[in-house]
Design a protein around this motif. Structure first.
Motif: not given
Length: 220
Positions: A104-117
């Motif tokens: 699995g690969i998770e990409v997190w958006d650091g600006r919103t601290n949410e899971l991007f993909l």
């Protein structure tokens, strides 16, 4: 009378000779058993140590390879996160899922601290998910910060998390362990069978020796 005494003496001496012969043969085999056991133990310990080193080396190599992959994912994901391009990111990192060890690969958006993909491998099928199941906690994890450079400044815009499974390597080494153990036990079993054959030969030889001595005694 004299012949009788000589005969009895020869019988006693003959018995002693046969007994000593069998005893020496037995002690030799016992010594041989101890030597075989020492060799088996040494070979087993050496083989297991070699396999341990092999496993550690393969795990280190696999981890280093994954770190290189992780860096590539983080570098390619930066522009997509910066532009909020989820579809573009999905197409871009799917290729990394072809690695059998990556689950699995998770990409997190650091600006919103949410899971991007989140792209996961479930039942050998690649799936786009809104979150990662708790069952993925059984896998190893590596993560890396995603940064973009703007002139002289570096901005942290997220992170990549890679879930990977190293049991493929561990299971392969375990199979080698079991095969090595069985091979060594097989050698020991064959040695034991050979010793049984040798005992039979010694017993028959002792019997013939005793018969020959009796003939000599009776002739006297």
């Amino acid at each position: 009378m004299k012949n009788s005494i000589v005969g009895k003496t020869l019988i006693i001496l003959s018995s002693i000779i046969v007994i000593l012969f069998v005893l020496v043969a037995y002690l030799f085999m016992q010594s041989d058993n101890m030597l075989i056991e020492k060799i088996r133990l040494y070979n087993y310990n050496s083989a297991m140590k070699t396999l341990d080193n092999m496993q550690e080396q393969q795990l280190r190599t696999a981890k280093q390879k994954l770190k290189t992959t992780l860096s590539a994912i983080a570098k390619s994901a930066a522009i997509f996160i910066y532009n909020y391009d989820k579809d573009g990111l999905k197409d871009n990192i799917k290729i990394f899922m072809e690695d059998n060890s990556i689950k699995g690969i998770e990409v997190w958006d650091g600006r919103t601290n949410e899971l991007f993909l989140s792209i996961l491998k479930i039942n050998n099928k690649i799936t786009i998910a809104t979150n990662t199941p708790k069952t993925f906690s059984k896998y190893q994890k590596l993560n890396k910060t995603i940064v973009v450079k703007d002139m002289d400044t570096t901005q942290n815009i997220g992170k990549v998390v890679v879930y990977y499974d190293d049991t493929i390597i561990r299971n392969r080494i375990m199979k080698l362990r079991n095969k090595t153990k069985n091979d060594i036990l097989s050698i020991l079993k064959n040695s034991s069978q050979n010793q049984k054959i040798l005992l039979i030969i010694i017993a028959k030889f002792a019997e013939k020796l005793w018969q020959q001595l009796l003939k000599v005694i009776l002739f006297i």
